[in-house]
Design a protein around this motif. Structure first.
Motif, PDB file in Angstrom:
ATOM      1  N   GLU A 113       0.832  -1.207   0.000  1.00 30.65           N
ATOM      2  CA  GLU A 113       0.000   0.000   0.000  1.00 30.65           C
ATOM      3  C   GLU A 113       0.866   1.258   0.000  1.00 30.65           C
ATOM      4  O   GLU A 113       0.495   2.278  -0.589  1.00 30.65           O
ATOM      5  CB  GLU A 113      -0.971   0.000   1.190  1.00 30.65           C
ATOM      6  CG  GLU A 113      -0.363   0.235   2.556  1.00 30.65           C
ATOM      7  CD  GLU A 113       0.342  -1.000   3.117  1.00 30.65           C
ATOM      8  OE1 GLU A 113       0.988  -0.877   4.170  1.00 30.65           O
ATOM      9  OE2 GLU A 113       0.219  -2.079   2.504  1.00 30.65           O
ATOM     10  N   GLU A 114       2.057   1.178   0.632  1.00 32.57           N
ATOM     11  CA  GLU A 114       2.981   2.316   0.593  1.00 32.57           C
ATOM     12  C   GLU A 114       3.529   2.513  -0.810  1.00 32.57           C
ATOM     13  O   GLU A 114       3.690   3.651  -1.282  1.00 32.57           O
ATOM     14  CB  GLU A 114       4.141   2.093   1.562  1.00 32.57           C
ATOM     15  CG  GLU A 114       3.792   2.194   3.031  1.00 32.57           C
ATOM     16  CD  GLU A 114       5.022   2.143   3.908  1.00 32.57           C
ATOM     17  OE1 GLU A 114       5.863   3.065   3.791  1.00 32.57           O
ATOM     18  OE2 GLU A 114       5.161   1.188   4.687  1.00 32.57           O
ATOM     19  N   ALA A 120       1.277   6.687  -7.001  1.00 30.44           N
ATOM     20  CA  ALA A 120       0.342   7.783  -7.265  1.00 30.44           C
ATOM     21  C   ALA A 120       1.069   9.125  -7.256  1.00 30.44           C
ATOM     22  O   ALA A 120       0.826   9.989  -8.114  1.00 30.44           O
ATOM     23  CB  ALA A 120      -0.764   7.779  -6.207  1.00 30.44           C
ATOM     24  N   GLN A 121       1.971   9.296  -6.290  1.00 36.37           N
ATOM     25  CA  GLN A 121       2.737  10.545  -6.223  1.00 36.37           C
ATOM     26  C   GLN A 121       3.614  10.710  -7.460  1.00 36.37           C
ATOM     27  O   GLN A 121       3.663  11.787  -8.065  1.00 36.37           O
ATOM     28  CB  GLN A 121       3.608  10.567  -4.968  1.00 36.37           C
ATOM     29  CG  GLN A 121       4.479  11.825  -4.872  1.00 36.37           C
ATOM     30  CD  GLN A 121       5.436  11.798  -3.684  1.00 36.37           C
ATOM     31  OE1 GLN A 121       5.256  11.018  -2.750  1.00 36.37           O
ATOM     32  NE2 GLN A 121       6.454  12.648  -3.721  1.00 36.37           N
ATOM     33  N   LEU A 150       9.779   8.109   1.722  1.00 37.99           N
ATOM     34  CA  LEU A 150       9.606   7.873   0.291  1.00 37.99           C
ATOM     35  C   LEU A 150       9.073   9.105  -0.442  1.00 37.99           C
ATOM     36  O   LEU A 150       9.471   9.369  -1.586  1.00 37.99           O
ATOM     37  CB  LEU A 150       8.662   6.683   0.069  1.00 37.99           C
ATOM     38  CG  LEU A 150       9.192   5.316   0.518  1.00 37.99           C
ATOM     39  CD1 LEU A 150       8.148   4.238   0.257  1.00 37.99           C
ATOM     40  CD2 LEU A 150      10.493   4.978  -0.198  1.00 37.99           C
ATOM     41  N   ALA A 151       8.186   9.838   0.206  1.00 39.97           N
ATOM     42  CA  ALA A 151       7.611  11.017  -0.444  1.00 39.97           C
ATOM     43  C   ALA A 151       8.686  12.050  -0.767  1.00 39.97           C
ATOM     44  O   ALA A 151       8.724  12.620  -1.869  1.00 39.97           O
ATOM     45  CB  ALA A 151       6.532  11.635   0.445  1.00 39.97           C
ATOM     46  N   ARG A 155      10.526  13.101  -4.825  1.00 41.70           N
ATOM     47  CA  ARG A 155      10.672  14.405  -5.467  1.00 41.70           C
ATOM     48  C   ARG A 155      12.063  14.572  -6.069  1.00 41.70           C
ATOM     49  O   ARG A 155      12.222  15.101  -7.179  1.00 41.70           O
ATOM     50  CB  ARG A 155      10.376  15.523  -4.462  1.00 41.70           C
ATOM     51  CG  ARG A 155       8.903  15.611  -4.071  1.00 41.70           C
ATOM     52  CD  ARG A 155       8.605  16.857  -3.263  1.00 41.70           C
ATOM     53  NE  ARG A 155       9.141  16.761  -1.898  1.00 41.70           N
ATOM     54  CZ  ARG A 155       8.463  16.242  -0.876  1.00 41.70           C
ATOM     55  NH1 ARG A 155       7.233  15.759  -1.058  1.00 41.70           N
ATOM     56  NH2 ARG A 155       8.991  16.190   0.327  1.00 41.70           N
ATOM     57  N   GLN A 156      13.073  14.106  -5.340  1.00 38.40           N
ATOM     58  CA  GLN A 156      14.449  14.204  -5.837  1.00 38.40           C
ATOM     59  C   GLN A 156      14.733  13.171  -6.922  1.00 38.40           C
ATOM     60  O   GLN A 156      15.439  13.461  -7.896  1.00 38.40           O
ATOM     61  CB  GLN A 156      15.423  14.034  -4.678  1.00 38.40           C
ATOM     62  CG  GLN A 156      15.324  15.143  -3.639  1.00 38.40           C
ATOM     63  CD  GLN A 156      16.312  14.968  -2.505  1.00 38.40           C
ATOM     64  OE1 GLN A 156      17.059  14.003  -2.470  1.00 38.40           O
ATOM     65  NE2 GLN A 156      16.305  15.903  -1.564  1.00 38.40           N
ATOM     66  N   ALA A 157      14.186  11.978  -6.760  1.00 36.57           N
ATOM     67  CA  ALA A 157      14.434  10.909  -7.734  1.00 36.57           C
ATOM     68  C   ALA A 157      13.915  11.295  -9.118  1.00 36.57           C
ATOM     69  O   ALA A 157      14.571  11.028 -10.141  1.00 36.57           O
ATOM     70  CB  ALA A 157      13.781   9.610  -7.270  1.00 36.57           C
TER      71      ALA A 157
END
Length: 221
Positions: A113-114, A120-121, A150-151, A155-157
């Protein structure tokens, strides 16, 4: 004048010993029956408590299952919505994303689920369906190196995938080209994937699999 007949005396003997014996016998019978009744009542109480406990446990299991299913459903809904916003939703692609999440859970012990929330992000950040697996693994690799959530790592990845490799300098990752940056992040993901070889990782993976079982039960309810 009629004469009265003489009274008839019928002797009645009460044997005290026989009476006591009969009384004791009756008392014994009653005592035995009461004991049986008490035993039966006790067994009924034990059975009632056992059934009550079992029902209570079943109710708690169902509550947890429904809660797990709700978390999973919300994550999947978020992913489907993000795919639709980007115009890339198809049932086939959606199922592929879910299978990818399950696969990465088995490799890293991160809950599926993570991973789905991460997808989705990433989708909202412009990652295509074809790029998704690489983006997810790059994010996990970067999070492994930087100890970010992870969030934040996502963004950086994505910036790295778009050619902004200077972002990696903050994580002390040396890369002169996008290809080198990709290799570094792939290596970092490989390290993250070794977590399932540890006791903590195996426990986390087992917990995740138990969570998946609860989700299935919750959806069935």
């Amino acid at each position: 004048m009629a004469t009265r007949a003489p009274p008839v005396n019928i002797p009645i003997r009460l044997d005290k010993s026989d009476a006591e014996a009969s009384s004791k016998s009756l008392t014994g019978m009653l005592s035995g029956d009461m004991k049986k009744l008490a035993v039966a009542a006790g067994a009924a109480i034990v059975a009632y408590k056992a059934v009550s406990a079992a029902i209570g446990t079943a109710v708690e299991v169902m509550k947890k299952a429904v809660a797990a299913a709700k978390v999973q459903e919300e994550a999947e809904h978020r992913l489907a919505s993000a795919m639709k916003v980007r115009g890339e939703f198809t049932e086939e692609a959606f199922e592929a994303h879910k299978k990818l999440a399950s696969s990465i859970q088995a490799q890293t012990a991160i809950g599926d689920e993570e991973i789905i929330r991460l997808q989705a992000q990433l989708k909202l950040q412009g990652v295509s369906n074809d790029e998704m697996e690489r983006a997810v693994k790059n994010t996990i690799g970067l999070a492994e190196v930087t100890d970010q959530n992870l969030a934040a790592a996502a963004r950086q990845a994505v910036r790295v995938m778009r050619g902004e490799i200077s972002v990696l300098k903050r994580a002390s990752i040396e890369a002169r080209t996008t290809a080198e940056a990709q290799t570094a992040l792939s290596d970092a993901y490989a390290v993250a994937a070794t977590r399932v070889e540890t006791y903590a990782g195996k426990t986390a993976l087992l917990s995740g699999q138990w969570g998946d079982l609860n989700e299935s039960l919750g959806f069935a309810i």
